[in-house]
Design an enzyme around this catalytic site. Structure first.
Site, PDB file in Angstrom:
ATOM      1  CG  HIS A 233      -1.968   1.052   1.250  1.00  9.96           C
ATOM      2  ND1 HIS A 233      -3.148   0.930   1.960  1.00  9.96           N
ATOM      3  CD2 HIS A 233      -2.017   2.278   0.667  1.00  9.96           C
ATOM      4  CE1 HIS A 233      -3.862   2.034   1.824  1.00  9.96           C
ATOM      5  NE2 HIS A 233      -3.186   2.877   1.040  1.00  9.96           N
TER       6      HIS A 233
ATOM      7  CG  HIS B   4      -1.497   6.086  -2.576  1.00 10.15           C
ATOM      8  ND1 HIS B   4      -2.642   5.849  -3.291  1.00 10.15           N
ATOM      9  CD2 HIS B   4      -1.742   5.650  -1.313  1.00 10.15           C
ATOM     10  CE1 HIS B   4      -3.555   5.310  -2.495  1.00 10.15           C
ATOM     11  NE2 HIS B   4      -3.032   5.172  -1.285  1.00 10.15           N
TER      12      HIS B   4
ATOM     13  CD  GLU C 118      -7.664   6.468   4.772  1.00 10.25           C
ATOM     14  OE1 GLU C 118      -8.197   6.500   3.652  1.00 10.25           O
ATOM     15  OE2 GLU C 118      -6.564   7.027   5.005  1.00 10.25           O
TER      16      GLU C 118
ATOM     17  CG  HIS D  75      -7.754   3.249  -0.318  1.00  9.93           C
ATOM     18  ND1 HIS D  75      -7.057   2.660  -1.328  1.00  9.93           N
ATOM     19  CD2 HIS D  75      -6.868   4.053   0.340  1.00  9.93           C
ATOM     20  CE1 HIS D  75      -5.801   3.090  -1.300  1.00  9.93           C
ATOM     21  NE2 HIS D  75      -5.650   3.939  -0.296  1.00  9.93           N
TER      22      HIS D  75
ATOM     23  CG  ASP E 241      -0.152   8.888   0.485  1.00  8.86           C
ATOM     24  OD1 ASP E 241      -0.102   8.881  -0.755  1.00  8.86           O
ATOM     25  OD2 ASP E 241      -1.135   8.493   1.144  1.00  8.86           O
TER      26      ASP E 241
HETATM   27  N1  HPA Z   1      -6.790   7.206   1.268  1.00  9.01           N
HETATM   28  C1  HPA Z   1      -7.460   7.552   0.169  1.00  9.01           C
HETATM   29  N2  HPA Z   1      -6.875   8.048  -0.908  1.00  9.01           N
HETATM   30  C2  HPA Z   1      -5.560   8.202  -0.899  1.00  9.01           C
HETATM   31  C3  HPA Z   1      -4.796   7.853   0.198  1.00  9.01           C
HETATM   32  C4  HPA Z   1      -5.452   7.323   1.343  1.00  9.01           C
HETATM   33  O1  HPA Z   1      -4.862   6.972   2.390  1.00  9.01           O
HETATM   34  N3  HPA Z   1      -3.518   8.145  -0.112  1.00  9.01           N
HETATM   35  C5  HPA Z   1      -3.496   8.610  -1.374  1.00  9.01           C
HETATM   36  N4  HPA Z   1      -4.740   8.650  -1.861  1.00  9.01           N
HETATM   37 ZN    ZN Z   2      -3.839   4.739   0.543  1.00 11.89          ZN
END
Ligand code: HPA
Ligand code: ZN
Length: 335
Positions: free
Chosen positions: A19, A21, A198, A195, A277
């Site tokens: 995971h 990006h 979260e 995703h 990230d």
């Molecule tokens: N969540 C949703 N979108 C995203 C994330 C994340 O943690 N990081 C980069 N785009």
């Molecule tokens: Zn993410």
């Protein structure tokens, strides 16, 4: 507080990252170097001012800055340089395999051709000693029609990515919005992830599984609010790609001491540790291990289990997966 031996074990253990990006690995220094190279004007005077803006209150406050940072990416070489920098950093953390998300709509919306995006990222993966595959993510704040158009534009390059994901603003953009495009991606033979859970509720995890047919859930930490869902994830051994530093920075949990990583493991779930990230959240993969092992009562057996989970949950051929798992076990037999 963990001891030096455990820290060294976490640093040296072979691991996979599932995971990440790639646009979230863009460090402020590289953002400014690319802005200069491409003559892009940024809203911040310099590296320090940009870094100072990395004070997030939730997912959306992060995404606004993350999309602004990505605006400096124009040429194939820019995508190459960004990806090569991440892979070098991953290698230093003993990441042996990584499955990298990229957000093509962030770039095609600015007029960057799909081929420029994919070729640059893919070429850096080919040049790295780290095993790397790519997962194309649809931005869920955009329409399903836009996702279909993105898929169409990417299909000429389908041999360069192995899966499809779903990211960006979660709440208000539930999985069912993308049910038809995910069904098409499944027909095409792509691996599927999304995703879910979260910021969004546990119900989004359930619909990601039932309507999108995802094989892994990205984040998924809110599953523990639903006992039946937790039992299902354990029974079906659906992996969760957990991102601890991200969860603290975006206030999913107040403090690392309150993070539920250990509870997920204790519930029998296939939890993995990931950086999400890293340029924005204060650390690459090993920093995520150090921060969780510092704050929670995790030890050597958890380290081995997390390293094993990272490869078990990877989209790798069975033989390659087993070879990595054997490497993990040999490493821990020697510590
Ligand atoms: N969540 C949703 N979108 C995203 C994330 C994340 O943690 N990081 C980069 N785009
Ligand atoms: Zn993410």
């Amino acid at each position: 507080m963990m001891n030096d031996q455990l820290r060294a074990v976490l640093q040296g253990m072979p691991k996979a990252e599932l995971h990440i990006h790639i646009e979230g690995s863009l460090e402020p220094e590289l953002i400014f170097a690319l802005a200069e190279r491409n003559r892009v004007k940024l809203a911040y005077p310099g590296v320090e001012a940009l870094r100072a803006a990395y004070a997030f209150s939730d997912l959306q406050s992060f995404l606004d800055i993350y999309y602004a940072g990505a605006s400096v990416l124009l040429q194939e070489q820019d995508f190459y340089d960004m990806t090569a920098a991440y892979l070098a950093r991953a290698a230093a953390d003993n990441v042996r395999h990584t499955e990298i998300f990229f957000d093509p709509q962030t770039h095609t919306a600015r007029g960057v051709p799909m081929q420029t995006v994919i070729d640059g990222i893919y070429r850096a993966c080919q040049d790295s000693p780290v095993s790397a595959s790519l997962i194309l993510c649809f931005l869920r704040h955009l329409s399903e029609e836009d996702a279909f158009a993105t898929l169409e534009a990417a299909l000429p390059f389908r041999d360069k990515f192995i899966g499809i994901g779903l990211d960006s603003s979660e709440v208000g953009h539930p999985p069912e919005k993308f049910a038809r495009v995910f069904a098409r991606c499944k027909e095409l033979g792509f691996h599927l992830v999304a995703h879910a859970g979260e910021e969004g509720p546990p119900a989004y995890i359930e619909t990601a599984l039932d309507l999108l047919k995802v094989e892994r859930v990205d984040h998924g930490v809110r599953c523990l609010e639903d006992a039946a869902l937790t039992a299902r994830l354990a029974r079906e051994q659906i992996a969760l790609t957990v991102c601890p530093l991200s969860n603290i920075k975006l206030r999913v949990f107040d403090k690392m001491e309150q993070h539920n990583l250990l509870s997920l493991l204790d519930a029998g779930l296939v939890a993995t540790v990931n950086s999400d990230d890293p340029a924005y959240f204060g650390g690459y993969l090993n920093e995520n291990f150090f921060a969780t092992f510092d704050a929670l009562p995790l030890g050597l057996s958890h380290a081995q289990r997390l390293a094993r989970n990272s490869f078990s949950a990877a989209f790798l051929p069975a033989g390659q997966k087993q070879a990595f798992l054997d490497e993990v076990d040999a490493y821990f037999a020697a510590v």
